[in-house]
Design a protein around this motif. Sequence first.
Motif, mmCIF file in Angstrom:
data_model
loop_
_atom_site.group_PDB
_atom_site.id
_atom_site.type_symbol
_atom_site.label_atom_id
_atom_site.label_comp_id
_atom_site.label_asym_id
_atom_site.label_seq_id
_atom_site.Cartn_x
_atom_site.Cartn_y
_atom_site.Cartn_z
ATOM 1 N N LYS A 821 -16.674 -47.288 -41.822
ATOM 2 C CA LYS A 821 -16.111 -48.070 -41.330
ATOM 3 C C LYS A 821 -16.749 -48.360 -39.600
ATOM 4 O O LYS A 821 -17.407 -46.897 -39.202
ATOM 5 C CB LYS A 821 -14.756 -47.964 -40.656
ATOM 6 N N LEU A 822 -17.017 -49.469 -39.353
ATOM 7 C CA LEU A 822 -17.343 -48.738 -36.964
ATOM 8 C C LEU A 822 -16.379 -49.141 -36.544
ATOM 9 O O LEU A 822 -16.074 -49.832 -35.887
ATOM 10 C CB LEU A 822 -18.545 -49.773 -37.434
ATOM 11 N N ALA A 823 -16.084 -48.215 -36.160
ATOM 12 C CA ALA A 823 -15.277 -47.435 -35.184
ATOM 13 C C ALA A 823 -15.257 -46.712 -34.024
ATOM 14 O O ALA A 823 -16.508 -46.334 -34.156
ATOM 15 C CB ALA A 823 -13.735 -46.580 -36.288
ATOM 16 N N LEU A 824 -14.856 -46.989 -33.005
ATOM 17 C CA LEU A 824 -14.607 -46.266 -31.899
ATOM 18 C C LEU A 824 -14.790 -44.349 -31.898
ATOM 19 O O LEU A 824 -13.600 -44.248 -32.609
ATOM 20 C CB LEU A 824 -13.363 -46.735 -30.605
ATOM 21 N N PRO A 825 -15.084 -44.074 -30.619
ATOM 22 C CA PRO A 825 -16.770 -44.267 -30.245
ATOM 23 C C PRO A 825 -17.550 -44.866 -32.181
ATOM 24 O O PRO A 825 -17.767 -43.973 -32.916
ATOM 25 C CB PRO A 825 -17.012 -43.407 -29.532
ATOM 26 N N LEU A 826 -17.890 -46.183 -30.671
ATOM 27 C CA LEU A 826 -18.989 -47.206 -31.990
ATOM 28 C C LEU A 826 -20.250 -46.451 -32.107
ATOM 29 O O LEU A 826 -20.709 -46.283 -33.478
ATOM 30 C CB LEU A 826 -19.608 -48.721 -31.300
ATOM 31 N N LYS A 827 -20.165 -45.467 -31.254
ATOM 32 C CA LYS A 827 -21.769 -45.411 -31.394
ATOM 33 C C LYS A 827 -22.027 -44.270 -32.392
ATOM 34 O O LYS A 827 -22.998 -43.881 -33.145
ATOM 35 C CB LYS A 827 -22.369 -44.397 -30.256
ATOM 36 N N ARG A 828 -21.239 -43.174 -32.350
ATOM 37 C CA ARG A 828 -20.477 -42.210 -33.407
ATOM 38 C C ARG A 828 -20.787 -42.857 -35.096
ATOM 39 O O ARG A 828 -21.709 -42.682 -36.293
ATOM 40 C CB ARG A 828 -19.570 -41.361 -33.303
ATOM 41 N N SER A 829 -19.765 -43.875 -35.181
ATOM 42 C CA SER A 829 -19.772 -44.221 -36.428
ATOM 43 C C SER A 829 -21.041 -45.209 -36.558
ATOM 44 O O SER A 829 -21.253 -45.140 -38.194
ATOM 45 C CB SER A 829 -18.072 -45.529 -36.795
#
Lengths: 955, 494
Positions: A821-829
């Motif tokens: 999933k693209l979750a926050l922090p978005l950059k990492r996910s």
Amino acid sequence: MKILFKIIIVLSIAMQISCAVNRMPTLKNLSDRDLVVDKNKIEKVSESDVLQSYHEYLEVAPANHPMYKNALNRLADMEMVAGDNKLLAETESQYQQALQVASATTQDQGQKNYENAINLYQGLLDSNPDDARNDWVFYQLASAYEKTGQLEESLRVLSLLVEQYPKSEYYAEAQFRRGDINFTLKEFLQAEKAFFVVIRLGNASVYYEKAIYKYAWSKFKQDLYNEALMGFFQIIKILPVVYDLQEKIDTRALSKIEKDLLEDVFRAISLCVSYGGGVDYLNSIFQKSAPMPFEFEVFRHVGQYYIDHDRIKDAADTYGVFVQRQPYHPMSSSLQIRRIRAYDQGRFGRAALSAREDFIKKFGIGTSFWLKQNTSTRAILRIQVKSVLNDLSEFYHARLQRNRRNKEYFTKAIFWYKQYIVMFPGDVEVGRKHFLLGELYSEKKQYLNAAKAYESAAFDYEYSDYQKEAAYAAIDSYIKATKHRKKSVRKNAKNKLIQASRKFVDFFPGDTRALAVRARLVEGLFRQKQYDDAVIYANFIAALNKEELGVDINFRKFSYYQMSANVVLGHIAFEREDYLLAQGKYQQALSLKIRNRKLLGVVNKRLAAASYKYAESLQKNGDLLAAAEGFLRVNAVAPQSKISIQAQYDAATAYFNLQKWQQSIEILERFRLQNPNSKYEEKITDKLAVAYEKSGLYAKAAREILMIASSTKKYSVRRDATWKAAEFYEKANRRKLAIKTYKHYVRKYTKPFELMLEGKHKILGLYAETGQQKKRDYWIKNIATAKISKKTQLTDRTKYLIASARIELADKKMSLYSKAKLALPLKRSLKKKRRLMKRALIAYESVSQIGVEEFTTASTHRVGEIYQQFGESIMRSERPSRLTVDEREEYDLLLEEQAFPFEEKAIEIYEVNIARIKNSIYDQWVKGSMNKLSFLQPVRYGKKELIDEMYSSLD
Amino acid sequence: MINNELMRVIKYLLVLLLLPANVIAAPATEKTINYQEVFFHFYRKDELNALINLAAADSVKKLPGNRTSNQLLFGSLYAMYGLHEMSEVKLKKVILNSSNFKQQALAQFNLSKVYFSEGELNKFSTISTSISDALPENLADELNYMNAMRFIQIGDLEKATDLLDLIDAKSTWHQYLAFNLGATFIKANKGKQGEKLLQSVGKSKIDLNEMWALADKANIVLGYYYLRNNDANEAVDVLEMVRLEGPFSNKALLGLGWAYSQKNQFRNALVPWLSLAKKDAQNVTVQEAMLASAFAFRKLGSEQKALALYKKSILSYESVKQIFDKLLEESRTMNVYRFLLEPDSYDDYALTKQIIKNKETNWGKLLSNLLKTDDFQDLLNDYRDLKQMQSKLERWQRDIEHMRVTSNDLDRRLAQQKTTRKTNNKHYSETVLTLGDTVVLQNSRLDILLGMHEEKIHMELESAINRSRLYIIAYLSQTRFAMAELLDKAQRGR
């Protein structure tokens, strides 16, 4: 039949003679029935006519003719009556009284009456001294003196008669009586003179012959043998002797008196010869004389005289001299026989033997003597020659038996037997001679010669009591000859033995030994491969019934002959490839008990072979079921034999070919158990493998196949077998064993690449079935990462398998990617998702690289989905919570900007799939891509056809 | 017979010997006709040639029939040729192997004939009882005939009579059996049964020369039987049924005279006797008739006629006696009658025909009479067979010589060529040589046998002449005595 044939011949001859075509007139139709016969007497028949008739009868009639005596008596009566009539007519009355007295005296009154008669006659002389017919009175007076014993007076009166009445009709008789009385009184010279006077009177006188005889005796009494002999010879010449076909005197023509006279003459001659100097003297007499037809009789009688007086040597010499004198006289041979007998009688053995040999040389059949003789003499001679030949051959044979090593005796015995055979080829005794010849040869161990002789004795001549023994002896000799050291002799003997045995059984089927001979004949014929004949004789023996045979024979022997006949019949049937018959005959032989172990072994072996061959023939003819059963029977009849092993295997093969798997399996399993090291092991394994397979016994089939694999060095065979085994385990639901076998396969057999890969694929499936996911994953990776070293390894199948493995791996990566999933922090996910996306894309890329259409469309579609998902994930990513609406809008726009290229990329990828439609590629993935596009670009791709309900329902 | 067994062996050797000769001698194209030739010779009653051709056909596999039918043919031919042992082997094979009932029955029938002719009555009985109904009817009659003859031989006349009823009354077998049985009954003092049978044969109306002659013979046997039993009336009846020109008329005429004489009807007796007395005086019945006629004249009181007949008879007897003396003298040369014994063809009856052809000669008359005896027939048959064999052997000897010359010629030609045929021809040459030697050997054996036969025939003839001579002397003596007695009585009567 014979009689009928003869009747036919007679009738046919008779018919041809008579030329009869149909029934002709019979005796009833005889003509001249009304014959007229007048009675009439014979006129003017004189006494002399009657006498002549009787004389003529006596001339032609044989002495034994029934009327002969009647005729003779009648004739004598007539002569006497004629004489009496003549006498009575000529006697005058003055003489009647004296005559009557003399007659009465003679007949009735005896001596005294004679004396009366002398007185009466003397009175007549005294009263009528010059009567011209006193000669008759002198005659009667002399007779009366003689009858009263007054010989000198009688002589005196007779002398008066001859002196005074030289012309008297009683002159000759008176002279004869004078001689006779002188002879009685031993006045031989006077007697000789008186007889000589009678002789000089000639043969008209009835006393002529008697006078010569007496004259000769008178000479003999004076030791004048030459003259005496001439006298005696003269009598023989005078007598009405006839000579028969052998030139000897036939005395049947002589009266009794003449016969007696002749005998006396010969006795006298014998005495003369004996006193005169013996046979040399006799020889000299004949040499000086003209040939005399009775010379033989003289020698015969002289010889006999010597025999009667025990002068055997003289007798033999006498006969010998005659043979020398007249070698071709018909009776020479007979006198030589007498000579032999004389030697025998006197026990002059050597001389007798020599005389016998001499006999055959001189008088044998075919000699010059023989050729000169008539049929009658030859008939006698045949008997004589036979007798002498018998003596000679038996003599030497007997001598040989006493001294068996003497070659001369052997040679001579053989020679004389052969002489007999040669001289009397059709004689009844010749058979016996052949037999004895056989005995001789046999004693000298010349068995072939012996057998030949025995055979001649047995078969060349009419029936005789030794014929059977000879026939058997021939067989016995041939048997002995078969043991000869020379091969050629042995071979010849064997052939002859067969012929001799055939004859024996054909000629003497009822003989007690016939069965044994027949049995041996059967074996001989069999050995010589004369099967047709061997079968006939053997069948005969085999079919015999002991009770019906009619011969007393031991049961054990009888069984033995039948057994051996059946064995031969079995062998012949075997040779002729009639194996069913051979089996039957061998079994019959076995049922009759075979006591000889060696033979028993042979028969058992042959029985098994016959059974086997029979089954084999059935197999060739396509009757596999019967063949299989036949092969199994081999084991039943000969379980221990080698051939039964073969038979069992062949039975199994037959069942196998008949697809009778169960039977085949049973036999093969048992076979393997009983014959662990059989040469058929490999084939059995092959067959069992198939049979198990066909019977659904896959696990067993697999085991067999693994055995095949293990037993061969051939790579391909081992490889294929391992594969097959794995498959069978799989079919048998023995997954663990299947996996193990597949693993073994893929490790061991990397070539061909495709099959190895397939094995791996199988492992995948099996692990899937057993739920061993991890292990499965290992093998998926293994397949997916399979190294392709050659382009050729890339077949459609390998591509497919690799692609399917890869896609499975890719799908897994896709799954991980989807789950991120693209979750926050978005950059990492996002970073993580990007990483996962990259992995998935690489994985799908690897699938597409393989170029399997099915998986290419799938991976294209998935790639499209990755991009589409990524775009959607960006759009669905967690928003920061503290954003304002604007910020949120701007943030969304920013996200949308970020997501849009991914969506575009997805469309592009999906369109790649859609583009494949024009290449006629349309599958679920193309369809999926189209669905996706219809969502992403609804105007371009969201078109749906209306489906007619009717058509739908019609489907 | 001189030696049956030797004859048989010679025959056997001939068959064995001549088989290869014939096969070799026949060109290839001719081999195909062997089988037809079998029948050609068979119908000519030349069994030897039939056999040889059959064997030849067999050896070149040209026999059309199956194996057993050919065996049957072999067996039957051997039987006819007199090789009974060989016939037996073949026929037994047929019996054993044939599944055809008719074939089996024929083989059994032929085998039974072999046993019958060999006098093997037990074997005959065994085989004949096993013959099935498949035997053709005409052969069944013959089989019954043989069976009946067997019963006659073992003295069971009742069973023989039963079998007579089974034979077709119109067949010749029936007639022959009735005759034989009748004659046997009479011999066995069972006159009534014998009479009945012989009467049936004597009155038989079967229109065959052979049967007329048999009827005559039956009437003769019956007539003389009545004469022996003083039944002159019956004797006259049956004897008058005998044909005047038949082969037995002389015997019948003589018997008829005696029958009337037995009835004291001397005038009637004179009719047949005078009729007979006119015939050839060499015949013994004629000789007796002369004497009997004179006897009848005397009985009728015709002494002059009797005396004249005695004188005439004496002249006639003297003349016949001279003929016999001459024959006896001629017989010693052996050549006089030999021409009669030279058969001019292979015909079985050639000898008989030859004798008939010369029947008017003194030798012809003698041989015709002799042929009525079994022994002389056997002797003559054997002699004929031997002569035929010799003739055949000589022919083959010529053929073999021709083959030898041809082969030598071929040898010479082949010697100039390199060919494998040389070997073949060498084998052929050797075979021809061997055959030639064997033929010569057999020929010499035949010569010996022929010599023995001729000597035997010679002795038989001499013995026959002597017998006839004794007869004529007996009649001559009897006539001379009768004449002397007649004269004696006439002389004493005055």
